[in-house]
Design an enzyme around this catalytic site. Structure first.
Site, PDB file in Angstrom:
ATOM      1  CG  ASP A   1      19.633  62.626  42.785  1.00 39.44           C
ATOM      2  OD1 ASP A   1      18.821  63.439  43.293  1.00 39.44           O
ATOM      3  OD2 ASP A   1      20.038  61.596  43.368  1.00 39.44           O
TER       4      ASP A   1
ATOM      5  N   GLY B   1      13.207  59.891  49.732  1.00 39.78           N
ATOM      6  CA  GLY B   1      11.987  59.090  49.719  1.00 39.78           C
ATOM      7  C   GLY B   1      11.963  58.143  48.529  1.00 39.78           C
TER       8      GLY B   1
ATOM      9  CB  ALA C   1      21.337  56.343  47.163  1.00 40.69           C
ATOM     10  CB  ALA C   2      25.317  54.171  51.074  1.00 39.06           C
ATOM     11  N   GLY C   3      22.709  55.221  52.487  1.00 33.30           N
ATOM     12  CA  GLY C   3      21.800  55.257  53.634  1.00 33.30           C
ATOM     13  C   GLY C   3      20.372  54.944  53.222  1.00 33.30           C
ATOM     14  CG  ASP C   4      18.417  57.350  50.506  1.00 31.89           C
ATOM     15  OD1 ASP C   4      18.117  57.769  51.637  1.00 31.89           O
ATOM     16  OD2 ASP C   4      18.776  58.095  49.583  1.00 31.89           O
TER      17      ASP C   4
ATOM     18  NE  ARG D   1      24.897  48.673  41.639  1.00 33.82           N
ATOM     19  CZ  ARG D   1      24.498  47.471  42.044  1.00 33.82           C
ATOM     20  NH1 ARG D   1      25.116  46.388  41.610  1.00 33.82           N
ATOM     21  NH2 ARG D   1      23.474  47.327  42.846  1.00 33.82           N
TER      22      ARG D   1
HETATM   23  O1  RIB Z   1      20.296  60.281  49.967  1.00 34.46           O
HETATM   24  C1  RIB Z   1      20.663  60.647  48.656  1.00 34.46           C
HETATM   25  C2  RIB Z   1      19.664  61.603  48.100  1.00 34.46           C
HETATM   26  O2  RIB Z   1      19.722  62.811  48.828  1.00 34.46           O
HETATM   27  C3  RIB Z   1      19.916  61.983  46.666  1.00 34.46           C
HETATM   28  O3  RIB Z   1      19.316  61.105  45.761  1.00 34.46           O
HETATM   29  C4  RIB Z   1      19.385  63.409  46.603  1.00 34.46           C
HETATM   30  O4  RIB Z   1      18.255  63.551  45.815  1.00 34.46           O
HETATM   31  C5  RIB Z   1      19.146  63.826  48.039  1.00 34.46           C
HETATM   32  O5  RIB Z   1      17.826  63.852  48.356  1.00 34.46           O
END
Ligand code: RIB
Length: 308
Positions: free
Chosen positions: A17, A45, A253-256, A289
């Site tokens: 990123d 992922g 990345a909140a959803g991740d 963050r």
């Molecule tokens: O969900 C966030 C991610 O989406 C980021 O880290 C970026 O790499 C994209 O894949």
């Protein structure tokens, strides 16, 4: 789910990123000075694999990177978080996936160039499922890698009795054959709208979208609505799960974080409702963050927020 299984297999993207932070986004054609820059591990992922590990579960990643400096950066980052890398392939003829991210006012937009992620193939799936298929409890996958491999992973997991969690991000049309193979689908409101054709702008419309997935064969749907919480739909009915109020700095990345903590909780045998509560807290901590994988909440932070 057999009691002797644990851990999560994550089939998905791994990106470097490249993030610029600014007070506002530039207009088309404008050059605008930003305030900060970060380079780090990302990809839906990889972020979800980090979230699984931060939640305290064993995380096994299946993905591809390039044989370049970014490939070293991202595999080092995954390794530092304790993510298993046996099934991550390093390719000589492709660059590591890149995400070009702009963050302004707490929101982000992202352009991805998939690079090595596009090379994820059936051979890798075969190797991963033959080594881990009778050990892991959950498959967690997204849509940032080729659709055929997503389908291949979901088919293999379903056949092996592994709980399948699909985070349909970034949204794209999916074939009907996928729904009976999915145990839990976790779209946000935009993804749910694209997949179902139902405009999701309230708990009631989120529940309707959730039911659309169940009518096609999915066992449960969790429609997340950022600041408005989420709606869980199962055969027993729909329940609303309110958001936890925090000051959002960067939603990347909140959803991740949500998906990874959800998967780890399900792998640990928690109920769907308890897993949604932990996932909600993980998403909330993560937006406080900057960064993608670097911002993801730990199990202890989730405990602390839920205890408040
Ligand atoms: O969900 C966030 C991610 O989406 C980021 O880290 C970026 O790499 C994209 O894949």
């Amino acid at each position: 789910m057999p009691a002797d299984r644990d851990g999560v297999l994550i089939v998905g993207s791994i990106n470097a990123d490249v993030t610029a932070y600014s007070s506002r986004l530039p207009e088309p054609g404008e050059t605008f000075a930003g305030e900060a820059f970060e380079l780090g591990l990302g990809g839906k992922g990889a972020n979800q694999a980090v979230a699984v590990a931060r939640a305290g579960a064993a995380a096994h990643m299946v993905g591809c990177v390039g044989d370049d400096a970014f490939g070293t950066l991202v595999t080092t980052g995954l390794g530092e978080h304790g993510v298993g890398l046996t099934h991550v392939r390093r390719l000589a003829d492709a660059h590591t996936g890149i995400a070009h991210i702009r963050v302004a006012g707490g929101e982000n937009d992202i352009v991805i160039v998939s690079g090595a992620n596009a090379a994820l193939d059936d051979g890798q799936l075969d190797a991963a499922f033959s080594a881990l298929g009778d050990r892991v409890a959950v498959l967690l996958t997204q849509l940032e890698t080729p659709l055929e491999t997503t389908l291949g992973a979901v088919r293999r997991a379903h056949a092996a009795g592994i709980t399948v969690i699909l985070d349909p991000a970034p949204a794209r049309e999916l074939p009907d054959e996928i729904w009976p193979l999915v145990d839990i689908i976790k779209p946000n409101e935009t993804e749910a709208a694209l997949l179902t054709g139902i405009a999701v702008d309230s708990a009631e419309s989120a529940a309707r979208a959730g039911r659309w997935f169940l009518e096609r064969g999915a066992r449960a749907a969790i429609v997340t609505m950022a600041g408005a919480g989420s709606v869980l739909v199962t055969a027993e009915g729909a329940s609303e799960h309110p958001p936890l109020r925090v000051d959002a700095v960067d939603t990347t990345a909140a959803g991740d974080a949500y998906a990874g903590h959800l998967a780890a909780s399900i792998a640990a045998g928690l109920s769907l409702v308890a897993a949604v509560q932990r996932a909600t807290a993980a998403g909330a901590v993560t937006v406080t963050r900057r960064g993608a994988s670097a911002s993801i909440a730990s199990a202890a932070e989730v405990d602390e927020l839920l205890a408040r």
